[in-house]
Design an enzyme around this catalytic site. Sequence first.
Site, mmCIF file in Angstrom:
data_model
loop_
_atom_site.group_PDB
_atom_site.id
_atom_site.type_symbol
_atom_site.label_atom_id
_atom_site.label_comp_id
_atom_site.label_asym_id
_atom_site.label_seq_id
_atom_site.Cartn_x
_atom_site.Cartn_y
_atom_site.Cartn_z
ATOM 1 N N GLN A 64 0.824 -1.210 0.000
ATOM 2 C CA GLN A 64 0.000 0.000 0.000
ATOM 3 C C GLN A 64 0.857 1.258 0.000
ATOM 4 O O GLN A 64 0.963 1.944 -0.998
ATOM 5 C CB GLN A 64 -0.949 -0.011 1.195
ATOM 6 C CG GLN A 64 -2.024 1.056 1.112
ATOM 7 C CD GLN A 64 -3.219 0.742 2.011
ATOM 8 O OE1 GLN A 64 -3.327 -0.327 2.600
ATOM 9 N NE2 GLN A 64 -4.130 1.677 2.112
ATOM 10 N N ASP A 65 1.496 1.572 1.131
ATOM 11 C CA ASP A 65 2.434 2.696 1.127
ATOM 12 C C ASP A 65 3.611 2.394 2.056
ATOM 13 O O ASP A 65 3.576 1.429 2.815
ATOM 14 C CB ASP A 65 1.758 4.038 1.443
ATOM 15 C CG ASP A 65 1.061 4.083 2.787
ATOM 16 O OD1 ASP A 65 1.008 3.045 3.469
ATOM 17 O OD2 ASP A 65 0.577 5.158 3.167
#
Length: 220
Positions: A64-65
């Site tokens: 995701q990040d």
Amino acid sequence: MNVKIEQSWRKYLVPEFEKPYFKQLVEFIKNEYASKIIYPKGNKIFSAFDKTPLDRVKVVILGQDPYHEPGQANGLCFSVNEGIPLPPSLQNIYKEVKDDIGIVSSTSGNLERWSEQGVLLLNATLTVQAHKAGSHQKKGWEKFTDAIIHIILKEKQHIVFILWGTYAQKKGAFIPSDKHLILKSAHPSPFSANKGFFGSKPFSKTNDYLKKTGQTVITW
């Protein structure tokens, strides 16, 4: 626009670099790095591509990040720098590696050894502000990393896409399952690992598919 990125990727990304959204993203990122603490270090933003050139990609793990605490993020999803304690998700990934294929993983959380074998460790968002998870979402990175996936689909055959958790599965919803192997399960986070990540055997399934399609397996 001159973006420093590994040459085999650059060839396909030049048109992307000229798009208005990407130019806006670059300005945003420059300002963020100039005024705040941002991870990973600027020279590590494109590490996933530097470590895994397009012609070597066999497996894509979608994250995701980046990690948002000091010293963790190194540009590869789920991976941390040498000497940094293993985050909970990575501890669970290593546990599944052991349960799945019997390999006791390194005490290091640096996953470059996977990248160098053709595992693209791709976060959807490539930067983050310190201590603020998701702070650089919806600024353009997701569009850029979608373009990366489209390049892989156009240029490569028989790729294994590993999609852990709802976010990765939504992002990868357009990947055709008739031409590639898509492995879906719960996320390795402690909040969801017991809901389908443990026991999902992604590492042996990946290697079985690579063997079947005449590719060398990954030493996890």
